[in-house]
Design a protein around this motif. Structure first.
Motif, PDB file in Angstrom:
ATOM      1  N   ALA A  39       0.820  -1.216   0.000  1.00 39.54           N
ATOM      2  CA  ALA A  39       0.000   0.000   0.000  1.00 39.54           C
ATOM      3  C   ALA A  39       0.849   1.258   0.000  1.00 39.54           C
ATOM      4  O   ALA A  39       0.469   2.267  -0.599  1.00 39.54           O
ATOM      5  CB  ALA A  39      -0.933   0.004   1.211  1.00 39.54           C
ATOM      6  N   GLY A  43      -0.407   2.617  -3.207  1.00 39.05           N
ATOM      7  CA  GLY A  43      -1.490   3.498  -2.777  1.00 39.05           C
ATOM      8  C   GLY A  43      -1.453   4.896  -3.369  1.00 39.05           C
ATOM      9  O   GLY A  43      -2.465   5.375  -3.899  1.00 39.05           O
ATOM     10  N   ILE A  47      -4.552   5.913  -5.877  1.00 41.01           N
ATOM     11  CA  ILE A  47      -5.509   6.902  -5.375  1.00 41.01           C
ATOM     12  C   ILE A  47      -5.906   7.895  -6.473  1.00 41.01           C
ATOM     13  O   ILE A  47      -6.933   8.569  -6.371  1.00 41.01           O
ATOM     14  CB  ILE A  47      -4.915   7.651  -4.156  1.00 41.01           C
ATOM     15  CG1 ILE A  47      -6.023   8.276  -3.298  1.00 41.01           C
ATOM     16  CG2 ILE A  47      -3.937   8.717  -4.588  1.00 41.01           C
ATOM     17  CD1 ILE A  47      -6.837   7.302  -2.531  1.00 41.01           C
ATOM     18  N   LEU A  52      -9.823   5.317  -1.756  1.00 40.85           N
ATOM     19  CA  LEU A  52      -9.053   4.485  -0.825  1.00 40.85           C
ATOM     20  C   LEU A  52      -9.885   3.314  -0.321  1.00 40.85           C
ATOM     21  O   LEU A  52      -9.349   2.224  -0.072  1.00 40.85           O
ATOM     22  CB  LEU A  52      -8.571   5.339   0.350  1.00 40.85           C
ATOM     23  CG  LEU A  52      -7.649   4.665   1.366  1.00 40.85           C
ATOM     24  CD1 LEU A  52      -6.358   4.218   0.711  1.00 40.85           C
ATOM     25  CD2 LEU A  52      -7.367   5.606   2.537  1.00 40.85           C
ATOM     26  N   SER A  53     -11.197   3.506  -0.176  1.00 44.31           N
ATOM     27  CA  SER A  53     -12.068   2.437   0.313  1.00 44.31           C
ATOM     28  C   SER A  53     -12.133   1.262  -0.656  1.00 44.31           C
ATOM     29  O   SER A  53     -12.594   0.172  -0.282  1.00 44.31           O
ATOM     30  CB  SER A  53     -13.473   2.977   0.573  1.00 44.31           C
ATOM     31  OG  SER A  53     -14.022   3.533  -0.613  1.00 44.31           O
ATOM     32  N   ILE A  55      -9.183   0.718  -2.783  1.00 45.76           N
ATOM     33  CA  ILE A  55      -7.774   0.327  -2.923  1.00 45.76           C
ATOM     34  C   ILE A  55      -7.379  -0.690  -1.876  1.00 45.76           C
ATOM     35  O   ILE A  55      -6.760  -1.727  -2.183  1.00 45.76           O
ATOM     36  CB  ILE A  55      -6.860   1.568  -2.826  1.00 45.76           C
ATOM     37  CG1 ILE A  55      -7.090   2.491  -4.016  1.00 45.76           C
ATOM     38  CG2 ILE A  55      -5.391   1.155  -2.755  1.00 45.76           C
ATOM     39  CD1 ILE A  55      -6.386   3.830  -3.895  1.00 45.76           C
ATOM     40  N   VAL A  56      -7.723  -0.421  -0.606  1.00 45.14           N
ATOM     41  CA  VAL A  56      -7.293  -1.317   0.467  1.00 45.14           C
ATOM     42  C   VAL A  56      -7.885  -2.714   0.312  1.00 45.14           C
ATOM     43  O   VAL A  56      -7.149  -3.709   0.367  1.00 45.14           O
ATOM     44  CB  VAL A  56      -7.621  -0.710   1.847  1.00 45.14           C
ATOM     45  CG1 VAL A  56      -7.283  -1.700   2.957  1.00 45.14           C
ATOM     46  CG2 VAL A  56      -6.840   0.588   2.055  1.00 45.14           C
ATOM     47  N   LEU A 101     -12.532   2.760   7.859  1.00 45.27           N
ATOM     48  CA  LEU A 101     -12.399   2.803   6.407  1.00 45.27           C
ATOM     49  C   LEU A 101     -13.752   2.878   5.716  1.00 45.27           C
ATOM     50  O   LEU A 101     -13.918   3.604   4.733  1.00 45.27           O
ATOM     51  CB  LEU A 101     -11.618   1.577   5.919  1.00 45.27           C
ATOM     52  CG  LEU A 101     -11.364   1.489   4.413  1.00 45.27           C
ATOM     53  CD1 LEU A 101     -10.375   2.566   3.977  1.00 45.27           C
ATOM     54  CD2 LEU A 101     -10.830   0.106   4.035  1.00 45.27           C
ATOM     55  N   SER A 106     -14.446  10.073   2.025  1.00 42.58           N
ATOM     56  CA  SER A 106     -13.280   9.814   1.187  1.00 42.58           C
ATOM     57  C   SER A 106     -12.213  10.889   1.328  1.00 42.58           C
ATOM     58  O   SER A 106     -11.010  10.589   1.308  1.00 42.58           O
ATOM     59  CB  SER A 106     -13.693   9.676  -0.280  1.00 42.58           C
ATOM     60  OG  SER A 106     -14.347  10.847  -0.726  1.00 42.58           O
ATOM     61  N   LEU A 110      -8.400  10.305   2.504  1.00 41.14           N
ATOM     62  CA  LEU A 110      -7.285  10.748   1.670  1.00 41.14           C
ATOM     63  C   LEU A 110      -6.304  11.593   2.483  1.00 41.14           C
ATOM     64  O   LEU A 110      -5.079  11.426   2.378  1.00 41.14           O
ATOM     65  CB  LEU A 110      -7.816  11.554   0.485  1.00 41.14           C
ATOM     66  CG  LEU A 110      -6.800  11.983  -0.577  1.00 41.14           C
ATOM     67  CD1 LEU A 110      -6.116  10.774  -1.182  1.00 41.14           C
ATOM     68  CD2 LEU A 110      -7.492  12.802  -1.662  1.00 41.14           C
ATOM     69  N   MET A 113      -4.412   9.263   4.879  1.00 37.50           N
ATOM     70  CA  MET A 113      -3.396   8.472   4.190  1.00 37.50           C
ATOM     71  C   MET A 113      -2.181   9.327   3.857  1.00 37.50           C
ATOM     72  O   MET A 113      -1.035   8.875   3.992  1.00 37.50           O
ATOM     73  CB  MET A 113      -3.962   7.849   2.913  1.00 37.50           C
ATOM     74  CG  MET A 113      -2.968   6.917   2.229  1.00 37.50           C
ATOM     75  SD  MET A 113      -3.630   6.128   0.750  1.00 37.50           S
ATOM     76  CE  MET A 113      -2.274   5.032   0.346  1.00 37.50           C
ATOM     77  N   PHE A 153      -4.969   1.675   6.004  1.00 37.05           N
ATOM     78  CA  PHE A 153      -4.071   2.148   4.954  1.00 37.05           C
ATOM     79  C   PHE A 153      -3.394   1.007   4.192  1.00 37.05           C
ATOM     80  O   PHE A 153      -2.647   1.254   3.257  1.00 37.05           O
ATOM     81  CB  PHE A 153      -2.986   3.055   5.547  1.00 37.05           C
ATOM     82  CG  PHE A 153      -3.525   4.207   6.344  1.00 37.05           C
ATOM     83  CD1 PHE A 153      -4.359   5.140   5.756  1.00 37.05           C
ATOM     84  CD2 PHE A 153      -3.218   4.349   7.681  1.00 37.05           C
ATOM     85  CE1 PHE A 153      -4.870   6.200   6.491  1.00 37.05           C
ATOM     86  CE2 PHE A 153      -3.716   5.408   8.420  1.00 37.05           C
ATOM     87  CZ  PHE A 153      -4.553   6.334   7.819  1.00 37.05           C
TER      88      PHE A 153
END
Length: 249
Positions: A39, A43, A47, A52-53, A55-56, A101, A106, A110, A113, A153
């Motif tokens: 990540a 990440g 992004i 991000l919700s 990506i993880v 998360l 968002s 962001l 992160m 993250f």
């Protein structure tokens, strides 16, 4: 709904796919050497294309496939008392991270992160002296915060590494870290599944499409680990907070 209609829900052009695939491959080169960090590498690039919700959970799916390849060769060196000490705390942290998360906005995620990556970068550059001996009580904050960072993250492995390398010989620390990362991946995968994140077929299909990039990066990372001596691995991963970053024996 057919495969093409599902994939059309991701508005990626040809260049976008190349960038995303390159980010995944690079992330898993690092994973193949260090055993974590996907990540932190992928990440900031992903992004630009998705929240991000998404990506993880995506990286958790890919980590799930990759993590057990690291665990199997070194399972005999795992320090079970330390593993059992960290696991409950990690599970609590993962649960908190998943809740945050899936419920934070968002833009807040962001910002968090960005702060996380910035603080980690400053720590890696400026803090050169690592703890030489931590007490077992440190398993509670390290496991809990590491689990929360992992779920929120996608990267909490560096906290496990700081703790384990202060308490165990290098081989046992690497093996225990690998087992802990594998367990963390299973916990996060299960929590995301219960929360219904993987009910979205486009996300599963995206993970399937990125498996070749993941496999390529993992293969390159492991080849580099085999070529480099332990000292060489330490020099090339000096930014990672443990003495010999490779998790392979």
């Amino acid at each position: 709904m057919n495969v093409f209609e599902l994939m059309n829900q991701w508005p990626f052009g040809g260049v976008d796919w190349l960038v995303i695939g390159a980010a995944i491959a690079l992330a898993y080169i690092v994973f193949g050497i260090a055993g974590f960090g996907t990540a932190l590498v992928a990440g900031p690039i992903l992004i630009l294309f998705m929240p991000l919700s998404k990506i993880v959970p995506l990286l958790v799916l890919l980590d799930f496939v990759a993590a057990f390849g690291n665990l199997l060769p070194s399972r005999r060196d795992v320090a079970r008392p330390e593993l059992l000490r960290l696991l409950p705390c990690m599970a609590v942290g993962c649960t908190l991270g998943v809740i945050f998360l899936l419920n934070l906005k968002s833009d807040v995620l962001l910002l968090l992160m960005g702060l996380f990556i910035s603080v980690y970068a400053v720590y890696s550059l400026w803090v050169k002296t690592r703890p030489t001996q931590l007490s077992a009580a440190w398993a509670v904050p390290m496991g809990t915060v590491g689990g929360m960072f992992g779920a929120l993250f996608g990267s909490g492995g560096f906290l496990y590494a700081i703790y384990l390398n202060s308490r165990l010989p290098k081989d046992a620390a690497r093996a225990t870290q690998s087992a802990l990362i594998s367990c963390s991946t299973v916990v996060r995968l299960s929590l995301f599944a219960v929360a219904g994140v993987y009910a979205e077929l486009p996300l599963l299909l995206l993970a399937l499409c990125l498996l070749p990039a993941m496999a390529l990066g993992l293969w390159v990372g492991r080849r580099l680990t085999m070529r480099l001596s332990r000292e060489g691995v330490g020099r090339h991963t000096a930014e990672l907070p443990f003495d010999a970053a490779g998790l392979h024996p």
